[in-house]
Design an enzyme around this catalytic site. Structure first.
Site, PDB file in Angstrom:
ATOM      1  N   HIS A   1       0.789  -1.235   0.000  1.00  0.00           N
ATOM      2  CA  HIS A   1       0.000   0.000   0.000  1.00  0.00           C
ATOM      3  C   HIS A   1       0.812   1.271   0.000  1.00  0.00           C
ATOM      4  CE1 HIS A   1      -4.216  -1.292   0.452  1.00  0.00           C
ATOM      5  NE2 HIS A   1      -3.673  -2.378   0.974  1.00  0.00           N
ATOM      6  N   THR A  15      -8.497   6.606  -2.910  1.00  0.00           N
ATOM      7  CA  THR A  15      -9.829   6.144  -3.274  1.00  0.00           C
ATOM      8  C   THR A  15     -10.838   7.283  -3.118  1.00  0.00           C
ATOM      9  OG1 THR A  15     -10.056   5.275  -1.027  1.00  0.00           O
ATOM     10  CG2 THR A  15      -9.543   3.689  -2.786  1.00  0.00           C
ATOM     11  N   LYS A  31     -14.402   8.506  -5.303  1.00  0.00           N
ATOM     12  CA  LYS A  31     -15.730   8.845  -4.756  1.00  0.00           C
ATOM     13  C   LYS A  31     -16.200  10.190  -5.283  1.00  0.00           C
ATOM     14  CE  LYS A  31     -14.116   6.528  -0.584  1.00  0.00           C
ATOM     15  NZ  LYS A  31     -13.481   6.808   0.725  1.00  0.00           N
ATOM     16  N   LYS A  58      -9.487  13.925   3.656  1.00  0.00           N
ATOM     17  CA  LYS A  58      -8.616  12.742   3.711  1.00  0.00           C
ATOM     18  C   LYS A  58      -7.795  12.866   4.985  1.00  0.00           C
ATOM     19  CE  LYS A  58      -6.904  13.990  -0.328  1.00  0.00           C
ATOM     20  NZ  LYS A  58      -6.794  12.738  -1.065  1.00  0.00           N
ATOM     21  N   ARG A  59      -7.045  11.837   5.333  1.00  0.00           N
ATOM     22  CA  ARG A  59      -6.180  11.971   6.498  1.00  0.00           C
ATOM     23  C   ARG A  59      -5.211  13.137   6.313  1.00  0.00           C
ATOM     24  NH1 ARG A  59      -6.263   8.114  10.610  1.00  0.00           N
ATOM     25  NH2 ARG A  59      -4.695   9.516  11.471  1.00  0.00           N
ATOM     26  N   LYS A  78       0.141  14.436   1.566  1.00  0.00           N
ATOM     27  CA  LYS A  78      -1.146  14.758   0.940  1.00  0.00           C
ATOM     28  C   LYS A  78      -1.297  16.261   0.693  1.00  0.00           C
ATOM     29  CE  LYS A  78      -3.603  10.693   2.790  1.00  0.00           C
ATOM     30  NZ  LYS A  78      -4.293  10.098   1.627  1.00  0.00           N
TER      31      LYS A  78
HETATM   32  C1  LIG Z   1     -12.270   7.108   1.096  1.00  0.00           C
HETATM   33  C2  LIG Z   1     -11.907   7.539   2.456  1.00  0.00           C
HETATM   34  C3  LIG Z   1     -10.579   7.800   2.779  1.00  0.00           C
HETATM   35  C4  LIG Z   1      -9.457   7.702   1.759  1.00  0.00           C
HETATM   36  O1  LIG Z   1      -9.338   8.968   1.132  1.00  0.00           O
HETATM   37  P1  LIG Z   1      -8.030   9.353   0.282  1.00  0.00           P
HETATM   38  O2  LIG Z   1      -8.389  10.677  -0.282  1.00  0.00           O
HETATM   39  O3  LIG Z   1      -7.910   8.297  -0.781  1.00  0.00           O
HETATM   40  O4  LIG Z   1      -6.900   9.392   1.212  1.00  0.00           O
HETATM   41  C5  LIG Z   1     -10.277   8.201   4.061  1.00  0.00           C
HETATM   42  N1  LIG Z   1     -11.238   8.344   4.996  1.00  0.00           N
HETATM   43  C6  LIG Z   1     -12.531   8.118   4.718  1.00  0.00           C
HETATM   44  C7  LIG Z   1     -13.543   8.316   5.795  1.00  0.00           C
HETATM   45  C8  LIG Z   1     -12.917   7.702   3.444  1.00  0.00           C
HETATM   46  O5  LIG Z   1     -14.211   7.453   3.200  1.00  0.00           O
END
Ligand SMILES: *Cc1c(COP(=O)(O)O)cnc(C)c1O
Length: 823
Positions: free
Chosen positions: A362, A658, A662, A550-551, A556
């Site tokens: 990952h 991911t 979305k 995101k985190r 990032k």
């Molecule tokens: C999809 C998702 C993530 C991953 O987001 P990235 O932008 O790919 O880091 C993190 N937290 C939650 C709650 C998510 O639904």
């Protein structure tokens, strides 16, 4: 696929809800609290699931299909009630039944705590995979830990992140069932005694003087959409041995009894809140071995029960997929069980193990790679360590045979080296498959990070680009758009997302554009109301909703985003006539509790928000919002409302992402770097329907190999950048403590703590990012062009369904057969 829709008896369901309330709480519905009403409804929905759950496992027992065990320290499930209603295909029917009971489905759903047994993308991926596996009718178990406290709840006080415990089990979780009949002992510490078997002459290895706990599983139902498949997520709780066995007290070993009680209590107490970061804590290794040992013991027992106790063909019916290196002790635990408990010799056990375990990588970031000190590893898991040593010894022999005299190869590839056990090396050596999670990421693995391994065993390496489930992130999260799409193209997209491409026919249709943008507007109103309620900030749903959720992590680059906001604010202040589309910058992110610079970034975003949102002179051109406690449930609403999807990681650092998928699915334009799955998003939707900026991964890697770049050059030459950086330390955004953001400033400009300045190329990419932001503004001004673009993003998102990802895992790695459950 034949979609199965069971009959729904509304009156029966209403009776069940009322009856549950009575038997659980001794109350009528109108006397009950909202939480009690939720529980009463959830138990009624669980009743609709149970027969399918039973039938599924009956069918599995009968057909004896191959099963995948998805081994993961994290499952970021999100709320189950609404999702279960959807996958039962009874959402509307149940909603109607609740209305007749005077209950509002949205309020009921809001009562459910998010089961947040994960940090971010990795845990959410595991949850999406389980949804797809069940929908595609593949036999599978998710295996994980029933953390007493999941991902912490985030509160923002005075701009600072405050962590509070996530007590998700406080009111009881209605969908889980305890499976006390499947308990297993898991042993830690002690030493290994070698006992010669008189009859066979074989050495038996016996762990002595250990401490142990009892692992007890809880199962959560995982429903397929529109079928009768209900798989299980099996999460393990730890209970003290003394509860089951008072022998320790009998022998007067009081000390041991107390230690085991504490071990059990501490073991599953809390999820480590680190994303993409290895902390090296002893308790973490205990958690890993705990859930792995219990899961593997159970999987082998189940197999033996169905095969007259003969384990020699285990690989025909069982495969373990390792979600990152966290569960890599699976390799050694399976070897131990096969040899020590089933009498196999090394070669037989290795043959089975190396056909049964597969590994997903990952990340390539050094700070995330798990390396356990030998001292810790061998003290905690003495028998497991012996086995890893022998795997390593044989592996080093193979390296020597292939590269005679090449000590460098051994240094780089050995599993045990320099006093450390390297989990990725163990996973690659033992696994029959090694996969990356997006094309670019897999290429970087093969060409750079894992080059030596790729050269030695190229046949193991493959790519599986991540995906997301459209059932949760469109059908549940964005009901207005889901309904509109179904009106236009039918509902086939729900189980076959490629069909969403049929929307391409409508992207130039004025009426369709208007309808699509009107739905986006309504979703923005819904989010604006949420922001008003939780942040007390008024945002304009007509402004561009520019979202980064995101985190919080330096790679990032939330910092790049907020520095650009500061730059834009300066621009408006110097030129009040500056023409721009009003923009709402929305952030949401949890920082690991011990990650200083990440927490400072949250404080910076909030302070910038405070200054800008209260400056009437810019007449609302910019608003900045930090949404507290970003998680799956509010995420679903945020994705639906986004116009711009910020995916701005330093190229090469985000393995896939991911969140990007979305947003795309929900009709947002990606503003991003050529990183992770962004590359494939652009490939699908076309360059003209995304906005790309910044260094390429090749350029980043080149700079890194040259020892970095010099951010001072940019600081000296670029006045706009310099002005923004000075504002970090002149009190403009921290008037009671001008030093508040000194660490951030230093991280960008100064070599410190053995770390180069700006290792994530924020200043290097700044100008390019600012231009990309101007491009967004320009494109948004063209209403029809924008509408077409966002519609194309939705239409071209078919590839990013986790259904596609799972079919690839099945075909290339797991080799499963579908099992259709009739009822
Ligand atoms: C999809 C998702 C993530 C991953 O987001 P990235 O932008 O790919 O880091 C993190 N937290 C939650 C709650 C998510 O639904």
């Amino acid at each position: 696929m034949a979609i199965h829709k069971a009959k729904f008896d509304k009156e029966e369901f209403k009776k069940a809800v009322v009856g549950n309330c009575k038997s659980l709480y001794r109350k009528t519905l109108d006397e009950a609290s909202q939480q009690q009403r939720f529980q009463s409804v959830a138990y009624a929905v669980k009743d609709l699931i149970m027969d399918k759950w039973i039938a599924t496992h009956k069918q599995y027992d009968k057909e004896d299909p191959k099963v995948v065990y998805y081994m993961s320290m994290e499952f970021l499930m999100g709320r189950a009630l609404g999702n279960n209603m959807i996958n039962l295909m009874q959402y509307k029917e149940i909603k109607k039944a609740l209305e007749e009971l005077d209950l509002d489905i949205n309020e009921i759903e809001d009562q459910e705590p998010d089961p947040a047994l994960g940090n971010g993308g990795l845990g959410r991926l595991a949850a999406c995979f389980l949804d797809s596996l069940a929908t595609l009718e593949y036999p599978s178990y998710g295996c994980g830990i029933r953390y007493r406290y999941g991902m912490f709840k985030q509160e923002i006080k005075d701009g600072y992140q405050i962590e509070t415990p996530d007590d998700w089990l406080r009111d009881g979780y209605p969908f889980e069932i305890k499976r006390a009949e499947y308990r297993y002992e898991v042993k830690f510490g002690g030493y290994v005694k070698v006992v010669k078997d008189e009859k066979t002459g074989r050495d038996n290895f016996v762990q002595e003087d250990y401490r142990s706990v009892i692992a007890v599983p809880y199962d959560l139902p995982i429903l397929g959409y529109g079928n009768n498949t209900v798989n299980s997520l099996r999460i393990w709780d730890a209970e003290p041995v003394v509860k089951f066995n008072l022998n320790s007290f009998d022998k007067g070993d009081y000390q041991k009894a107390i230690e085991e009680e504490n071990l059990a209590k501490n073991l599953v107490e809390v999820l480590y809140p680190n994303d993409n970061h290895y902390a090296g804590k002893e308790l973490r290794l205990k958690q890993q071995y705990f859930f792995v040992s219990a899961s593997v013991q159970r999987a082998v027992d189940r197999y033996k029960n169905m095969h007259n106790g003969d384990v020699s063909k285990l690989y025909e019916k069982v495969t373990f997929q390792l979600n990152d290196t966290h569960p890599t002790v699976t390799v050694a635990e399976l070897m131990r069980i096969l040899m020590d408990e089933n009498g196999l010799d090394w070669d037989q056990a290795w043959d089975i193990t190396s056909k049964t375990v597969a590994y997903t990588n990952h990340t390539i970031m050094a700070e995330a790679l798990e390396k356990w000190p030998i001292e810790l590893f061998s003290r905690l898991l003495p028998r497991i360590y012996q086995i890893v040593e022998e795997i390593n010894r044989r592996f080093v022999e193979k390296i020597k045979a292939k590269y005679p005299g090449d000590q460098e190869k051994i240094r780089k590839m050995a599993i045990i080296y320099d006093g450390q056990v390297k989990m990725a090396h163990l996973a690659i050596c033992a696994g029959y498959s090694v996969n990356g999670v997006a094309k670019l990421h897999t290429e970087i693995l093969k060409k750079q990070e894992l080059k030596d391994f790729y050269e030695m065993m190229p046949e193991k390496f493959n790519n599986k680009t991540n995906g997301i489930t459209q059932r949760r992130f469109l059908l549940h999260g964005n009901p207005l758009l889901a309904e509109w799409i179904t009106d236009k193209i039918g509902d086939g997209w729900i189980t076959d997302l490629k069909q969403i491409d049929k929307l391409s026919l409508y992207v130039d249709d004025k009426k369709a554009q208007q309808e699509f943008m009107n739905i986006k507007y309504k979703n923005k109103v819904r989010l604006a109301e949420y922001i008003k309620k939780y942040n007390g900030i008024d945002v304009d749903p007509n402004s561009i909703f520019d979202v980064q959720v995101k985190r919080l992590h330096e790679y990032k680059r939330q910092l790049l985003n907020i520095l650009h906001v500061m730059y834009l604010y300066n621009k408006i202040k110097t030129d009040p006539t500056f023409d721009m589309e009003p923009r709402t910058f929305i952030f949401g992110a949890k920082a690991a509790a011990g990650y200083r610079i990440a927490k400072q970034t949250i404080k910076l975003i909030n302070n910038v928000a405070n200054v800008i949102n209260n400056d009437a002179s810019i007449s609302g051109k910019i608003k900045v919002v930090f949404i507290e406690n970003y998680r799956v449930s509010n995420g679903e609403m945020i994705f639906a409302a986004a116009d711009v999807s910020e995916q701005i990681s330093t190229a090469s650092k985000e393995a896939s992402g991911t969140g990007n998928m979305k947003f795309m699915l929900n009709g947002a334009i990606t503003l991003g770097t050529m990183d992770g799955a962004n590359v494939e998003i652009v490939q699908e939707v076309g360059e003209e329907n995304a906005v790309i900026f910044g260094l390429s991964s090749d350029e980043v890697i080149k700079y890194e190999n040259e020892g970095g770049y010099d951010p001072m050059e940019i600081f000296n030459e670029d006045q706009d950048v310099r002005e923004v950086l000075m504002e970090l330390i002149n009190g403009k955004y921290s008037d009671n403590d001008p030093e508040e953001f000194r660490d951030i400033y230093n991280s960008l400009l100064n070599f410190q703590d053995g770390r180069r300045a700006d290792i994530y190329f924020i200043l290097k990419d700044f100008k390019s990012y600012a231009k990309a932001q101007e491009e967004i503004d320009k494109r948004y001004k063209d209403k029809a062009g924008w509408a077409k673009s966002v519609m194309l993003n939705t239409a071209k998102s078919g590839k990013f369904s986790s259904d596609r990802t799972i079919e690839e895992y099945v075909k290339d790695i797991w080799k499963l057969e579908k099992v259709h459950v009739e009822m």
